[in-house]
Design an enzyme around this catalytic site. Sequence first.
Site, mmCIF file in Angstrom:
data_model
loop_
_atom_site.group_PDB
_atom_site.id
_atom_site.type_symbol
_atom_site.label_atom_id
_atom_site.label_comp_id
_atom_site.label_asym_id
_atom_site.label_seq_id
_atom_site.Cartn_x
_atom_site.Cartn_y
_atom_site.Cartn_z
ATOM 1 N N HIS A 1 0.806 -1.217 0.000
ATOM 2 C CA HIS A 1 0.000 0.000 0.000
ATOM 3 C C HIS A 1 0.844 1.274 0.000
ATOM 4 O O HIS A 1 0.312 2.382 -0.094
ATOM 5 C CB HIS A 1 -0.934 0.025 1.225
ATOM 6 N N ALA A 2 2.161 1.154 0.113
ATOM 7 C CA ALA A 2 3.043 2.331 0.205
ATOM 8 C C ALA A 2 2.891 3.321 -0.950
ATOM 9 O O ALA A 2 3.082 4.520 -0.737
ATOM 10 C CB ALA A 2 4.496 1.890 0.349
#
Length: 180
Positions: free
Chosen positions: A107-108
């Site tokens: 999800h970065a």
Amino acid sequence: MRIAFLTAPEGVEQVELTEPWRAAKEAGHDPVLVSTQSGEIQGFDHLDKADTFPVDEVVGEISADAFGGLVLPGGVANPDFLRMDEKAVAFVKDFFTQGRPVAAICHAPWTLVEADVVRGRTMTSWPSLRTDLRNAGATWVDEQVQVCDAGDNVLVTSRKPDDLEAFCETYLAQFAKAAG
């Protein structure tokens, strides 16, 4: 090489921090835990609290030029908190401005979207970010790891914890290449 690992205090997917950190240390690099606050950050194993880790540096007190590269671990909470912190977003954007390599997993890339640095890049991520990345101007692919050298720097992205071995090998190779 000093490598910044940027996390929010509220929670990071622990394995996405510890495995790339271990790989950096084993390769002879100096990983540095950077956060939005001093103290400790909370690791998570999915939704369950795991270990805590001491913060080495605080965003706003350092700049990208103190590091050879940046790693952005994922988990849902970590990038969501980071993208709401102006200093964290500016810190990330500074790596792109200075042409330094960046690696992001899971999800970065949400933080990268907020920093407005994905336009024109081919990337991968956790599948639920596909539309967010496309809406921000990136081309999304479902690959274990993706290297994009569009612009002045290299961006390495990966999908999930199952891809960590390939992610670590690739980001370390790309960071070494960028260092000359």
